[in-house]
Scaffold this active site. Sequence first.
Site, short mmCIF file in Angstrom:
data_model
loop_
_atom_site.label_atom_id
_atom_site.label_comp_id
_atom_site.label_asym_id
_atom_site.label_seq_id
_atom_site.Cartn_x
_atom_site.Cartn_y
_atom_site.Cartn_z
CB CYS A 118 -8.32 2.70 0.32
SG CYS A 118 -8.35 1.56 1.72
CG ASN B 123 -23.91 -9.79 15.45
OD1 ASN B 123 -22.71 -9.89 15.69
ND2 ASN B 123 -24.37 -9.19 14.36
CD GLU C 12 -30.55 -3.19 15.61
OE1 GLU C 12 -30.13 -2.05 15.85
OE2 GLU C 12 -29.89 -4.23 15.79
CB CYS D 213 -3.73 5.90 5.43
SG CYS D 213 -4.99 4.86 6.22
CB CYS E 160 -3.86 -1.66 6.87
SG CYS E 160 -5.40 -1.47 5.96
CD GLN F 56 -21.40 -8.78 10.36
OE1 GLN F 56 -20.32 -8.20 10.48
NE2 GLN F 56 -22.01 -9.34 11.38
CB CYS G 130 -16.94 -7.44 16.04
SG CYS G 130 -17.74 -6.18 17.06
CB CYS H 80 -0.92 0.00 1.22
SG CYS H 80 -1.90 1.51 1.39
#
Length: 373
Positions: free
Chosen positions: A87, A304, A261, A11, A14, A211, A331, A3
């Site tokens: 990106c 979730n 939700e 940036c 990552c 997602q 997550c 990258c």
Amino acid sequence: MQCSYFDAHACRSCTLIEVPYPDQVRSKEDRCAELLSDHPGLEWLPTVRSPESGYRNKAKMVVGGTAAAPTLGILDACGRGVDLRGCAVIAPGVRDVLPALAWFVTRAGIPPYDVPRRRGELKHVLVTESPTGELMVRFVLRSRGPLDRLREHLPALLARAPRIAVVTANLLPEHKAVVEGDVDVPLTERTTLAMPLGGLTLDLRPQSFFQTNSHVAGQLYAQVARWVDEVAPASVWDLYCGVGGFALHCAAPGRRVTGIEVSAEAVESARHAARDLPDVRFEAGDATRFARESTEVPELVVVNPPRRGIGPELAGWLEDSGVRHVVYSSCNPDTLAQDLRAMPSLRAVRGRVLDMFPQTNHVEVAVLLTRGG
């Protein structure tokens, strides 16, 4: 993955980009196994890997620069725009439309919001791609002032980028570190983006969560559905259900499925997707409050939650409720482990790491919990 933005220190998001991908995956597996090491007998299924690049179906681009020369990307430490249109982790279909969006900002003459000076209008451009290739574009504005210009020049944008199916203007008048506001103004006739995954089509509205990695999301839904079918519950709750991905994939004849939700937008999307499924219903509300106030207990609960986890109150309810099985999709393995310690009667019997976010330390992990035994 190479990258140029990372190499130039433009940036550094990552953080694992210099680590070979197999080593990234192994580190995430080891981390999850260590955090859940107090569950003897936990069977780890093979990790679901992602494409190393081009996996993000959504781009949240900060708009900087000027209307004549806008940047789409992030802001540097001084609040200046850093353009990241190339990106590598963004899906190619999203990357391809970014030049047209920058052109549109110039054509419509919408000044980017200057964070240090607190003036200007356009704060972010949010782009989501469906597996069909269609796009949803949302312009996050400081005020309603530019709406007429957006409407006037929108036909030119749609002619230039015909894959754009849904366009809205989101209003965020406050000066604060959030991506979007509470109000979306539709600019196209269509207001939902169809998201087909695993033989089902989910409906995505502007403020609904989906997602980030469609490839891995499809396998996550399929895995959870297999675990649910394995224990064959007659009743299922899907808490923090979003647009209904888990609930809809877990639906089966004679199985009562309820999705909860907090986002009313997401619930409307889920209801539309479930319109032909009489045993599936969705309600808008707080997951913990719903569980605590319910007079019934389902045979299986899917959770979730966001990164903060389900928290001690809902974990305590699950521990005391007598529910036989829980599927927890997380997550954040740290809050997952913390929540599981609050539910000692529920033991993890199956687990699977799903690398939803390559090149970063973030990871998705799903576990099947069974009471006692």
